[in-house]
Design a protein around this motif. Structure first.
Motif, PDB file in Angstrom:
ATOM      1  N   PHE A 236      98.963  78.795  68.928  1.00 28.56           N
ATOM      2  CA  PHE A 236      99.543  77.530  69.568  1.00 28.56           C
ATOM      3  C   PHE A 236     100.170  76.750  70.032  1.00 28.56           C
ATOM      4  N   THR A 237     100.029  76.349  71.315  1.00 33.97           N
ATOM      5  CA  THR A 237     101.540  76.154  71.778  1.00 33.97           C
ATOM      6  C   THR A 237     101.870  74.338  70.938  1.00 33.97           C
ATOM      7  N   ALA A 238     102.518  73.580  70.920  1.00 32.25           N
ATOM      8  CA  ALA A 238     103.063  72.141  70.327  1.00 32.25           C
ATOM      9  C   ALA A 238     102.562  70.960  71.555  1.00 32.25           C
ATOM     10  N   TYR A 239     102.078  71.924  72.520  1.00 32.93           N
ATOM     11  CA  TYR A 239     101.852  70.699  74.278  1.00 32.93           C
ATOM     12  C   TYR A 239     100.108  71.107  73.447  1.00 32.93           C
ATOM     13  N   SER A 240      99.343  72.044  72.995  1.00 40.39           N
ATOM     14  CA  SER A 240      97.592  71.967  73.382  1.00 40.39           C
ATOM     15  C   SER A 240      96.972  70.520  71.973  1.00 40.39           C
ATOM     16  N   SER A 241      96.306  69.959  72.224  1.00 41.63           N
ATOM     17  CA  SER A 241      95.567  69.299  70.691  1.00 41.63           C
ATOM     18  C   SER A 241      94.877  70.001  70.306  1.00 41.63           C
ATOM     19  N   LYS A 242      94.879  69.379  69.108  1.00 43.42           N
ATOM     20  CA  LYS A 242      94.060  69.519  68.253  1.00 43.42           C
ATOM     21  C   LYS A 242      92.448  69.921  69.030  1.00 43.42           C
ATOM     22  N   GLU A 243      92.083  69.085  69.123  1.00 48.56           N
ATOM     23  CA  GLU A 243      90.701  69.551  69.607  1.00 48.56           C
ATOM     24  C   GLU A 243      90.714  70.452  70.715  1.00 48.56           C
ATOM     25  N   ILE A 244      91.309  70.851  71.519  1.00 47.18           N
ATOM     26  CA  ILE A 244      91.991  71.849  72.739  1.00 47.18           C
ATOM     27  C   ILE A 244      91.907  73.456  71.560  1.00 47.18           C
ATOM     28  N   ASN A 245      92.630  73.150  70.626  1.00 45.13           N
ATOM     29  CA  ASN A 245      93.087  74.126  69.841  1.00 45.13           C
ATOM     30  C   ASN A 245      91.916  74.783  69.175  1.00 45.13           C
ATOM     31  N   ASN A 246      90.970  74.011  68.790  1.00 45.33           N
ATOM     32  CA  ASN A 246      90.061  74.041  67.884  1.00 45.33           C
ATOM     33  C   ASN A 246      87.804  74.773  68.692  1.00 45.33           C
ATOM     34  N   ARG A 247      88.618  74.511  70.104  1.00 46.22           N
ATOM     35  CA  ARG A 247      87.721  74.559  71.083  1.00 46.22           C
ATOM     36  C   ARG A 247      87.956  75.749  71.489  1.00 46.22           C
TER      37      ARG A 247
END
Length: 90
Positions: free
Chosen positions: A70-81
């Motif tokens: 995952f990129t540092a620019y993605s939010s935790k919410e997006i990564n979880n989705r």
């Protein structure tokens, strides 16, 4: 699939058929190791579809192993989705 620079690419391993056939012939277990590089749900869906095409032809008996990038620019919410999509499909 997406490259390190996140441009979409087709999955290519010109030797996958011979590698899988050799493993089966030798009685060796096999797995698929996949790097998750999607930055959003749309990219994740395309990545999953490419992976599923591979799995339909070369189903590994040891399962699929995911490496998360995952990129540092993605939010935790997006990564979880994104992870939820992988869990749902695999």
């Amino acid at each position: 699939m997406f490259s390190r620079n996140y441009s979409e690419q087709a999955y290519r391993n010109p030797r996958i058929r011979s590698q899988c056939d050799a493993a089966v012939d030798a009685g060796l277990p096999r797995a698929i190791y996949h790097t998750v590089r999607a930055r959003n749900e749309s990219e994740a869906k395309r990545e999953i579809n490419a992976l599923m095409s591979l799995l339909y032809e070369f189903m590994p008996n040891l399962g699929v192993w995911l490496k998360l990038e995952f990129t540092a620019y993605s939010s935790k919410e997006i990564n979880n989705r994104i992870l939820d999509l992988y869990k749902e499909k695999l």
